[in-house]
Design a protein around this motif. Structure first.
Motif: not given
Lengths: 236, 450
Positions: B17-19, B37-38, B25-26, B3-6
């Motif tokens: 820095g990916v959390r 990957c979805e 997009s961030t 749903r668009g979030r990691v």
């Protein structure tokens, strides 16, 4: 000056397992498989065909009775539920003859190995499940492959025989037992090239059981009965 | 990503820095080349079921706790594996070779073990006292309760499950509903917690997606081993042995190559299957790069029960059947066979090849003298002064034996047809014993007495 004392402990020393006298045959850890020929058993270390080592049988041309020499031993192994493998045999085995010799056909494996004969032999030896392996390796089998096979055979309860041409007699081989077979009147003459123990002095001869009697028969002329296709016509 | 979030990120992405919970997009702004990957819930469920199949090797009682938890009941099989430590070490090692990392815990209740594993316990709590202390020390956020309940718990000031348990049960039930209190009681083992047992499927068929395309056939052996491990677990749980299975190679162009694996003897040994696969892969040339594998076991037999030996040592080596199977894998199925008799008087029809392991039919052996070797086809012999020649003139040793048979397949392609022959044993001057025959066309050599 007194004479040197007699070596009183000599007989004790000679009785030790790790002292080997030059005129005796080696004792193998496992008894050999009786070959069915008393005079041959007397000359083989272990009193028969050895297990756990390669046996090379060298003969000039096939068909002189070289397999018949082994058949009593193979039949004994097969009767005791052992598996026998023929690796890269020169022709197709004729099942009725092998069955008549006393081998269980369901435990007689034929492996058409082609160029992989040495690899197949090694795998069969390492599997530890075979009582006898007879292999007809390609002519150019090198000493390294032979060494690998000998290492694989060591410690396995397997009678491993390699059939090689008589021309290889002069080439050294790691096999602990090597015999040259030659035809002789009603059997074979065996010359033991190499064995564990004192070298063999002279060739010995072995008679092979053949049901045919050595006499020249004149074959009667071949006669054919009347062609069978005539019979239905006669009925019609 | 969901749903668009990691949802989860690997170590390299985390270093950049990916959390978790970051917008896509961030995240892409932080790491422009991020591979995204979805999340596929269906494939996760399939992976969990595959893993449940694999776990059949350890215990027959496996239950799933979706999305990502597997519960194994090991109380009944501790002795078989030599204690809980040995069992868990084996399970973790096997889990690693399946390509998964596991957070685990062993505890007397399933829910308690689940919470301890989520809390990263990685410990065996065999007795009740230590287990309850460990459970009480867990933060209340471990339990998968809804966020609203978590917020209310925080407002109560209950930081750990132990704090929560000390609050009066009736009041807690009124404020938070029965779910939370019942969960606590189940975790502590005060009310029963029956779990549906995973039913091992009737047929085994699994697909494995490879992480990268594979061009060399030999490189597929490792991936195949993972499928075989799952198959071995399934076979163990269903008390079956497999006799043959089909490995499908899914190519990147959509095509599939089927690789049938036949076993001479039914087995549940994944190592043996792996060795067999390596022999087959050694001969295989890939038509296109492979991106996935499927394994289907359709030929299986029930496992016969047998008692283990108390004193006998297992035989050294892999045994006859396993060895023959590998030779067949390398040389081809027809190149390795045992012999059988056929009821035919014609020598070329009297032997037949029997696959190893099949008993040959009991039959009377013909009475006449037969040679050990048969030539593939009779070889014509020259005749001089009425005597056949082969490396010199032949001396006949027996009277002729007439074989006359085979009218039924005369004229059929590949059949020897009607034979009328007089067979004799002959000897040549070189000492070779031969089996020769004469028919209407002259003398022929047909076999050698070895």
């Amino acid at each position: 000056m007194t004479a040197a004392p007699l070596p009183a402990g000599l007989s004790e020393v000679l009785a030790r397992g790790d002292v080997w006298c030059g005129d005796t045959l080696a004792r193998l850890p496992e008894a050999g498989i009786p070959s069915g020929h008393a005079q041959l058993d007397a000359e083989l270390p272990g009193g028969g065909w050895p297990r756990g080592g390669l046996t090379e049988l060298l003969c000039e041309r096939p068909g002189i009775g070289e397999l018949s020499l082994l058949l009593p031993a193979l039949a004994a192994l097969s009767v005791a539920d052992g598996w026998i493998a023929l690796v890269a045999p020169p022709w197709q085995p004729h099942a009725p003859a092998w069955a008549a010799a006393g081998l269980a056909l369901e435990r007689l494996v034929v492996v058409r190995a082609g160029r992989d004969a040495a690899w197949c032999c090694e795998q069969l030896l390492l599997s530890g499940g075979f009582a006898g392996i007879l292999a007809w390796p390609p002519v150019g089998l090198d000493a390294r492959a032979l060494r690998r096979l000998q290492v694989a055979a060591e410690g396995q309860p397997t009678l491993a025989c390699l059939w090689r041409p008589a021309a290889m007699a002069a080439t050294p081989s790691p096999a602990p037992l090597r015999l040259v077979l030659a035809p002789f009147a009603a059997g074979l003459s065996l010359h033991i090239l190499k064995r564990r123990g004192r070298p063999a002095a002279q060739p010995l001869t072995v008679t092979l059981p053949r049901s045919g009697k050595p006499r020249a028969l004149v074959c009667p002329p071949f006669s054919l009965p009347a062609p069978r296709s005539a019979a239905p016509q006669a009925v019609a | 990503m969901a749903r668009g979030r990691v949802l989860a990120a690997d170590a390299a992405a985390r270093a950049a820095g990916v959390r978790d919970g970051l917008r896509l997009s961030t995240a892409l702004g932080l790491v422009p080349g991020l591979a995204v990957c979805e999340r596929a819930a269906g494939r996760e469920a399939a992976a969990l079921e595959a893993l449940a199949c694999w776990a059949g090797r350890f215990t027959p009682e496996v239950s799933l706790a979706p999305p990502a938890t597997l519960l194994l009941e090991i109380g009944g099989c501790l002795r078989l594996f030599g204690g809980a430590e040995a069992l868990i070490a084996a399970a973790l090692a096997a889990c690693g070779s399946q390509g998964y990392t596991a957070a685990w815990a062993a505890a007397p209740t399933p829910l308690g073990a689940t919470w301890l594993a989520w809390g990263g316990a990685a410990a065996i709590h065999a007795e009740a006292g230590g287990f309850q202390r460990a459970l009480a020390a867990l933060p209340a956020g471990v339990a998968a309760w809804p966020a609203e309940i978590q917020a209310r718990l925080a407002a109560f000031g209950a930081a750990t499950l132990g704090d929560l348990r000390r609050l009066p049960g009736a009041g807690l039930r009124r404020r938070l509903g029965s779910g939370v209190v019942d969960d606590l009681l189940r975790a502590w083992g005060e009310i029963p917690d029956p779990r549906p047992v995973f039913v091992f499927p009737e047929r085994f068929a699994q697909t494995l997606e490879l992480p990268a395309r594979v061009d060399a056939a030999a490189a597929l052996a490792f991936a195949g081993q993972r499928l075989f491990a799952a198959l071995a677990g399934w076979l163990n749980a269903r008390q079956r042995l497999v006799r043959g299975c089909r490995l499908g190679l899914i190519h990147d162009d959509g095509g599939t190559t089927e690789l049938p694996l036949r076993l001479a003897e039914a087995t549940a040994d994944e190592v043996r299957l792996g060795r067999l696969l390596r022999e087959h892969l050694g001969r295989l040339r890939l038509a296109a790069p492979v991106e996935g594998l499927t394994l289907a076991a359709d030929d299986w037999v029930a496992r016969p029960g047998s008692s283990g030996h108390l004193f006998d040592l297992p035989p050294a080596g892999e045994g006859v059947m396993a060895c023959l199977e590998r030779l067949q894998g390398r040389l081809g199925e027809t190149a390795v066979h045992t012999l059988g008799l056929a009821a035919d008087y014609r020598p070329e029809c009297a032997s037949r090849a029997v696959p190893p392991g099949n008993p040959s039919s009991a039959m009377a052996v013909p009475a006449g003298l037969r040679p050990l070797w048969l030539l593939p086809r009779p070889q014509p012999l020259a005749e001089r002064a009425g005597r056949p020649q082969w490396h010199g003139p032949l001396a006949l040793e027996t009277r002729p034996e007439r074989l006359e048979s085979g009218w039924w397949d005369a004229g059929e392609p590949g059949a020897p047809g009607d034979a009328r022959r007089d067979y004799c044993v002959a000897k040549n001057p070189l000492g070779q014993w031969l089996w020769v025959f004469r028919d209407g066309e002259g003398w022929f050599l047909h076999g050698l007495f070895g």
